[in-house]
Scaffold this active site. Structure first.
Site, short mmCIF file in Angstrom:
data_model
loop_
_atom_site.label_atom_id
_atom_site.label_comp_id
_atom_site.label_asym_id
_atom_site.label_seq_id
_atom_site.Cartn_x
_atom_site.Cartn_y
_atom_site.Cartn_z
N ARG A 1 -1.30 -5.82 -8.52
CA ARG A 1 -0.09 -6.60 -8.22
C ARG A 1 0.20 -7.63 -9.31
NH1 ARG A 1 -2.60 -8.01 -2.51
NH2 ARG A 1 -4.28 -8.26 -4.01
N HIS B 1 0.84 -1.20 0.00
CA HIS B 1 0.00 0.00 0.00
C HIS B 1 0.88 1.25 0.00
CE1 HIS B 1 -3.17 -2.65 2.16
NE2 HIS B 1 -3.65 -2.40 0.96
N LYS C 1 -17.64 -7.50 7.59
CA LYS C 1 -16.38 -8.21 7.81
C LYS C 1 -15.97 -8.15 9.26
CE LYS C 1 -13.94 -8.14 3.40
NZ LYS C 1 -12.75 -7.63 2.69
N SER D 1 -2.97 -7.95 2.68
CA SER D 1 -3.27 -7.85 4.11
C SER D 1 -3.64 -9.23 4.66
CB SER D 1 -4.43 -6.88 4.34
OG SER D 1 -4.10 -5.61 3.84
#
Ligand code: PNS
Length: 169
Positions: free
Chosen positions: A94, A17, A41, A132
């Site tokens: 990515r 990030h 979540k 993450s």
């Protein structure tokens, strides 16, 4: 004034990030790191903890004169961007596997707010496997994550682990 948001869950913030923030900084006057408050979540860190952690890390981020701020939001990313006067949404890619999800999200966001453009930046290949979720998993199983997340994040994760006590069977 070129203002962008960099939205995400940031549970927790990774060096991937940070790489995207630094890469996008020459393109904008201000970037708001926008932490999503997602009640569906069960995060490791509360939104408040995530915002505070990012605020603490912010002064150390290379930012090329761009103003970096942190905020949290609920609901739609595109709506939040419009509300705070941002003209762009920054996202990092990515690998090819990110592309389809990001494309769908960018097109949906464009449908919702046609004047707001999504800007994709390729993360450094050094972080191409860093997420993450993976960082949390490896950390919780006792693996080394140094160099992949900020030191502050690692120490907060350790604190969490210590206060939560041993889990599982
Ligand atoms: O990097 P992340 O953590 O996967 O972030 C995903 C995020 C927060 C950018 C995405 O889930 C999102 O924008 N959620 C808010 C709800 C929304 O706007 N949905 C429509 C976009 S398709």
């Amino acid at each position: 004034m070129r203002k962008a948001i960099f939205p995400g869950s940031f549970d927790p913030l990774t060096n991937g990030h940070l790489d995207v923030i630094t890469r996008s900084s020459p393109l904008f006057d201000e970037i708001v790191i926008a932490v999503l408050n997602n009640p569906d979540k069960k995060p490791m860190f509360s939104v408040e903890e995530r915002v505070q952690m990012i605020e603490e890390i912010l002064p150390a981020i290379k930012h090329n004169g761009c103003v970096l701020t942190v905020d949290s939001f609920s609901g739609l990313t595109a709506e939040f961007a419009r509300r705070i006067g941002a003209s762009a949404i920054v996202r990092g890619i990515r690998a090819v596997s990110d592309y389809e999800y990001e494309l769908r999200m960018a097109l949906m966001n464009r449908k919702l707010e046609p004047t707001i453009e999504t800007v994709f930046l390729m993360a450094d290949e050094e972080y191409s496997y860093v997420s993450s979720t993976l960082m949390k998993q490896v950390f919780l199983l006792g693996g080394r994550v140094n160099g992949l997340i900020p030191e502050l994040v690692e120490s907060r994760m350790r604190e969490k682990l210590n206060t939560a006590g041993p889990q599982g069977h």
